[in-house]
Design a protein around this motif. Structure first.
Motif, PDB file in Angstrom:
ATOM      1  N   SER A 225     -74.699-122.089 -44.534  1.00  0.00           N
ATOM      2  CA  SER A 225     -73.948-121.979 -43.249  1.00  0.00           C
ATOM      3  C   SER A 225     -74.133-123.381 -42.471  1.00  0.00           C
ATOM      4  O   SER A 225     -74.758-123.305 -41.347  1.00  0.00           O
ATOM      5  CB  SER A 225     -74.461-120.854 -42.294  1.00  0.00           C
ATOM      6  OG  SER A 225     -74.026-119.561 -43.195  1.00  0.00           O
ATOM      7  N   THR A 226     -73.529-124.384 -43.081  1.00  0.00           N
ATOM      8  CA  THR A 226     -73.468-125.573 -42.474  1.00  0.00           C
ATOM      9  C   THR A 226     -72.528-125.816 -41.312  1.00  0.00           C
ATOM     10  O   THR A 226     -71.359-125.601 -41.472  1.00  0.00           O
ATOM     11  CB  THR A 226     -73.454-126.687 -43.430  1.00  0.00           C
ATOM     12  OG1 THR A 226     -74.084-126.695 -44.457  1.00  0.00           O
ATOM     13  CG2 THR A 226     -73.514-128.048 -42.549  1.00  0.00           C
ATOM     14  N   PRO A 227     -72.844-126.078 -40.149  1.00  0.00           N
ATOM     15  CA  PRO A 227     -71.769-126.397 -39.101  1.00  0.00           C
ATOM     16  C   PRO A 227     -70.675-127.368 -39.590  1.00  0.00           C
ATOM     17  O   PRO A 227     -71.157-128.321 -40.247  1.00  0.00           O
ATOM     18  CB  PRO A 227     -72.501-127.018 -37.896  1.00  0.00           C
ATOM     19  CG  PRO A 227     -74.039-126.651 -38.075  1.00  0.00           C
ATOM     20  CD  PRO A 227     -74.130-126.535 -39.496  1.00  0.00           C
ATOM     21  N   LEU A 228     -69.435-127.006 -38.973  1.00  0.00           N
ATOM     22  CA  LEU A 228     -68.432-127.759 -39.457  1.00  0.00           C
ATOM     23  C   LEU A 228     -68.543-129.340 -39.161  1.00  0.00           C
ATOM     24  O   LEU A 228     -68.173-130.354 -40.140  1.00  0.00           O
ATOM     25  CB  LEU A 228     -67.105-127.333 -38.729  1.00  0.00           C
ATOM     26  CG  LEU A 228     -65.768-128.000 -39.413  1.00  0.00           C
ATOM     27  CD1 LEU A 228     -65.534-127.365 -40.712  1.00  0.00           C
ATOM     28  CD2 LEU A 228     -64.619-127.383 -38.708  1.00  0.00           C
TER      29      LEU A 228
ATOM     30  N   HIS B 191     -67.088-112.927 -42.997  1.00  0.00           N
ATOM     31  CA  HIS B 191     -66.277-113.967 -42.577  1.00  0.00           C
ATOM     32  C   HIS B 191     -65.133-113.703 -41.899  1.00  0.00           C
ATOM     33  O   HIS B 191     -64.535-114.302 -40.952  1.00  0.00           O
ATOM     34  CB  HIS B 191     -65.830-114.928 -43.921  1.00  0.00           C
ATOM     35  CG  HIS B 191     -65.095-116.042 -43.438  1.00  0.00           C
ATOM     36  ND1 HIS B 191     -63.870-116.431 -43.658  1.00  0.00           N
ATOM     37  CD2 HIS B 191     -65.543-117.478 -43.332  1.00  0.00           C
ATOM     38  CE1 HIS B 191     -63.349-117.409 -43.342  1.00  0.00           C
ATOM     39  NE2 HIS B 191     -64.351-118.314 -43.201  1.00  0.00           N
TER      40      HIS B 191
ATOM     41  N   ASP C 238     -78.798-119.058 -44.164  1.00  0.00           N
ATOM     42  CA  ASP C 238     -78.539-120.179 -43.301  1.00  0.00           C
ATOM     43  C   ASP C 238     -78.258-121.423 -44.312  1.00  0.00           C
ATOM     44  O   ASP C 238     -77.905-122.514 -43.848  1.00  0.00           O
ATOM     45  CB  ASP C 238     -79.279-120.440 -42.344  1.00  0.00           C
ATOM     46  CG  ASP C 238     -79.410-119.356 -41.016  1.00  0.00           C
ATOM     47  OD1 ASP C 238     -78.180-118.573 -41.039  1.00  0.00           O
ATOM     48  OD2 ASP C 238     -80.568-119.335 -40.425  1.00  0.00           O
TER      49      ASP C 238
ATOM     50  N   SER D 110     -63.364-122.076 -41.265  1.00  0.00           N
ATOM     51  CA  SER D 110     -62.324-120.905 -41.041  1.00  0.00           C
ATOM     52  C   SER D 110     -61.227-121.402 -42.173  1.00  0.00           C
ATOM     53  O   SER D 110     -61.115-122.481 -42.435  1.00  0.00           O
ATOM     54  CB  SER D 110     -61.725-121.210 -39.623  1.00  0.00           C
ATOM     55  OG  SER D 110     -60.427-120.506 -39.549  1.00  0.00           O
TER      56      SER D 110
ATOM     57  N   ASN E  59     -70.126-120.013 -46.646  1.00  0.00           N
ATOM     58  CA  ASN E  59     -70.184-120.625 -45.187  1.00  0.00           C
ATOM     59  C   ASN E  59     -69.385-120.195 -44.388  1.00  0.00           C
ATOM     60  O   ASN E  59     -68.137-120.478 -44.104  1.00  0.00           O
ATOM     61  CB  ASN E  59     -70.159-122.214 -45.338  1.00  0.00           C
ATOM     62  CG  ASN E  59     -70.487-122.890 -44.189  1.00  0.00           C
ATOM     63  OD1 ASN E  59     -70.663-122.369 -43.151  1.00  0.00           O
ATOM     64  ND2 ASN E  59     -70.364-124.294 -44.301  1.00  0.00           N
ATOM     65  N   ASN E  60     -69.915-119.223 -43.417  1.00  0.00           N
ATOM     66  CA  ASN E  60     -69.016-118.651 -42.203  1.00  0.00           C
ATOM     67  C   ASN E  60     -68.732-119.417 -41.336  1.00  0.00           C
ATOM     68  O   ASN E  60     -67.724-119.093 -40.280  1.00  0.00           O
ATOM     69  CB  ASN E  60     -69.931-117.469 -41.742  1.00  0.00           C
ATOM     70  CG  ASN E  60     -69.696-116.328 -42.834  1.00  0.00           C
ATOM     71  OD1 ASN E  60     -68.946-115.957 -43.568  1.00  0.00           O
ATOM     72  ND2 ASN E  60     -70.547-115.270 -42.625  1.00  0.00           N
ATOM     73  N   GLU E  61     -69.075-120.756 -41.314  1.00  0.00           N
ATOM     74  CA  GLU E  61     -68.754-121.717 -40.115  1.00  0.00           C
ATOM     75  C   GLU E  61     -67.231-122.468 -40.496  1.00  0.00           C
ATOM     76  O   GLU E  61     -67.074-123.150 -39.686  1.00  0.00           O
ATOM     77  CB  GLU E  61     -69.993-122.559 -40.169  1.00  0.00           C
ATOM     78  CG  GLU E  61     -71.420-122.198 -39.504  1.00  0.00           C
ATOM     79  CD  GLU E  61     -70.917-121.157 -38.256  1.00  0.00           C
ATOM     80  OE1 GLU E  61     -70.509-121.839 -37.441  1.00  0.00           O
ATOM     81  OE2 GLU E  61     -71.480-120.237 -38.197  1.00  0.00           O
TER      82      GLU E  61
ATOM     83  N   ARG F 150     -65.897-112.943 -38.361  1.00  0.00           N
ATOM     84  CA  ARG F 150     -66.312-114.134 -37.715  1.00  0.00           C
ATOM     85  C   ARG F 150     -65.085-114.757 -36.828  1.00  0.00           C
ATOM     86  O   ARG F 150     -65.421-115.408 -35.975  1.00  0.00           O
ATOM     87  CB  ARG F 150     -67.250-115.032 -38.601  1.00  0.00           C
ATOM     88  CG  ARG F 150     -67.256-116.467 -38.254  1.00  0.00           C
ATOM     89  CD  ARG F 150     -68.356-116.562 -36.956  1.00  0.00           C
ATOM     90  NE  ARG F 150     -68.494-117.827 -36.724  1.00  0.00           N
ATOM     91  CZ  ARG F 150     -67.694-118.793 -35.830  1.00  0.00           C
ATOM     92  NH1 ARG F 150     -66.547-118.203 -35.447  1.00  0.00           N
ATOM     93  NH2 ARG F 150     -68.076-120.034 -35.663  1.00  0.00           N
ATOM     94  N   TRP F 151     -63.903-114.638 -37.860  1.00  0.00           N
ATOM     95  CA  TRP F 151     -62.813-115.445 -37.426  1.00  0.00           C
ATOM     96  C   TRP F 151     -61.805-114.523 -37.034  1.00  0.00           C
ATOM     97  O   TRP F 151     -60.586-115.075 -36.950  1.00  0.00           O
ATOM     98  CB  TRP F 151     -62.470-116.511 -38.616  1.00  0.00           C
ATOM     99  CG  TRP F 151     -63.362-117.388 -38.758  1.00  0.00           C
ATOM    100  CD1 TRP F 151     -64.399-117.474 -39.713  1.00  0.00           C
ATOM    101  CD2 TRP F 151     -63.686-118.522 -37.826  1.00  0.00           C
ATOM    102  NE1 TRP F 151     -65.215-118.637 -39.710  1.00  0.00           N
ATOM    103  CE2 TRP F 151     -64.953-119.295 -38.449  1.00  0.00           C
ATOM    104  CE3 TRP F 151     -63.131-119.051 -36.693  1.00  0.00           C
ATOM    105  CZ2 TRP F 151     -65.217-120.544 -38.160  1.00  0.00           C
ATOM    106  CZ3 TRP F 151     -63.593-120.312 -36.312  1.00  0.00           C
ATOM    107  CH2 TRP F 151     -64.518-121.102 -36.829  1.00  0.00           C
TER     108      TRP F 151
END
Length: 403
Positions: free
Chosen positions: A317-320, A110, A314, A182, A178-180, A113-114
């Motif tokens: 890992s749901t999109p924001l 994570h 995945d 931040s 969830n890496n999506e 990723r950010w």
């Protein structure tokens, strides 16, 4: 840079010992004079020079000096938002060492990723058990404060991982799902630049397993008090060790106005033994697992979750844009803005109309306290606002009738 190439922070202990000795000497001053400083103006990240304090930092252009940008609001010096660092401790964990290391990896991924550098403490700094945590964090904050404006981080996120040999219910660990999402999503908006500490609660109240703390002088003072509390108040009861000490500090005048509680299910979810976990969860905190005669060990439960993430990464890992979380965070801060404006309106109305009724004063005190200690309860905040509005409405009718 791969996760395996991350630079761990064991070498930080020696300079921290010197820092702690100085802070213990000065600690008595802070007990008599807690104060809240204006948060440091943050800057853009620049590449680090290879010191042991950081694992890695993203490249960025040099920030302008805040001396020539005094009119800029907090965070405006960043083109990519606030600059955040992560911190944790993991050592003496032979029992479930491989499990804990896998949990660490979820946070390192994570961080990559950010572009959030990760600080990891792997041995004691002081012979003080749980108090190694605030000592460790104090060293990081001081190190950031020593940097020039434009090179400092803005926030530090402490993530609970593993230290063995301590009471089991404190042997808390987390897995990031969830890496999506931040960390910056949860930070205060510009209207709340005075907020320096974000926390959550468990069944015992304040939970020190995870929290956000701003890089600023307020944080240096608060953590200094926590670290030195046992020396300067040796008779003070601390049933939950550093957690109790931190709660004692943030509830004091000069500190309590700058801390706020957020809903724990946002970034500090508990209750992980049940299956399945909702797929909108950002992070799981395994606090208290296997401490009370549960059928499974913490290592078994964590392994099941880590395997689940390896097999199907995945799934969580749901999109924001597909989560309700952004709307909930927006509502949270909107509620607090409304509460603050309501109190300001009441103050102005009382002054203009020379109103001295105790009902409005009591409602204001209650709403202010709710904002500081129960902001995570949306219904209670809204009820406090409604109560003040109703009292002002009724009082206004009485005042108009007397004229």
């Amino acid at each position: 840079m791969t996760i395996s190439e991350q630079m761990y922070l064991a070498a930080a202990s020696r300079p921290l010992r010197g820092t702690l000795l100085l802070l213990l000497f000065l600690g008595s001053y802070y007990f008599g004079n807690p104060f809240s400083a204006t948060p440091a103006v943050p800057g853009k990240p620049t590449k680090e020079d290879g010191t042991s304090w950081t694992s890695w930092v993203a490249d960025s252009e040099q920030a302008k000096s805040p001396a020539s940008n005094s009119s800029l609001k907090l965070n405006e010096l960043h083109e990519n938002g606030p600059r955040i660092r992560q911190a944790t401790m993991i050592y003496e964990t032979d029992k479930f060492n491989s499990v804990y290391e896998r949990a660490v990896d979820s946070h390192l991924r994570h961080g990559e990723r950010w572009n959030n550098p990760t600080h990891i403490l792997r041995h004691d700094i002081v012979d003080a058990g749980f108090f190694n945590k605030p000592a460790f964090l104090l060293g990081i904050v001081i190190n950031e404060m020593a940097k020039p404006y434009g090179k400092r981080a803005d926030w530090l996120v402490y993530v609970a991982w593993a230290v063995a040999g301590l009471p089991r219910w404190f042997d808390a660990d987390t897995v990031l799902l969830n890496n999506e999402v931040s960390w910056s999503l949860f930070l205060p908006p510009p209207e709340f630049n005075e907020i320096n500490f974000l926390a959550t609660k468990d069944q015992n109240g304040f939970n020190a397993g995870m929290f956000f703390i701003r890089i600023c002088e307020w944080s240096v003072n608060m953590l200094s008090e926590v670290v030195s509390l046992r020396q300067f108040k040796p008779t003070l009861e601390l049933p939950f060790y550093d957690q109790s000490a931190m709660l004692w500090a943030i509830e004091r005048p000069g500190y309590e106005e700058h801390a706020v509680y957020q809903p724990h299910n946002w970034w500090n979810s508990f209750g992980v033994q049940g299956q399945p976990m909702p797929t909108d969860r950002f992070l799981l905190h395994f606090a208290g697992v296997d401490c009370c005669g549960g059928p499974e060990s913490k290592g078994t439960i964590m392994t099941r979750w880590l395997d689940k993430m390896d097999i199907n990464p995945d799934e969580y890992s749901t999109p924001l844009d597909d989560l309700t979380l952004p709307a909930e965070v927006k509502e949270f801060w909107s509620n607090l803005i409304t509460a603050r404006k309501t109190m300001e309106t009441a103050d102005q109305w009382s002054m203009d109309n020379k109103y001295e009724g105790n009902d409005l004063k009591a409602a204001r005190v209650e709403l202010r306290q709710t904002m500081m200690s129960e902001a995570d309860d949306f219904a209670k905040i809204n009820a406090g606002v409604k109560r003040m509005e109703n009292i002002m409405s009724d009082a206004s009718k009485r005042v108009d009738g007397d004229r």
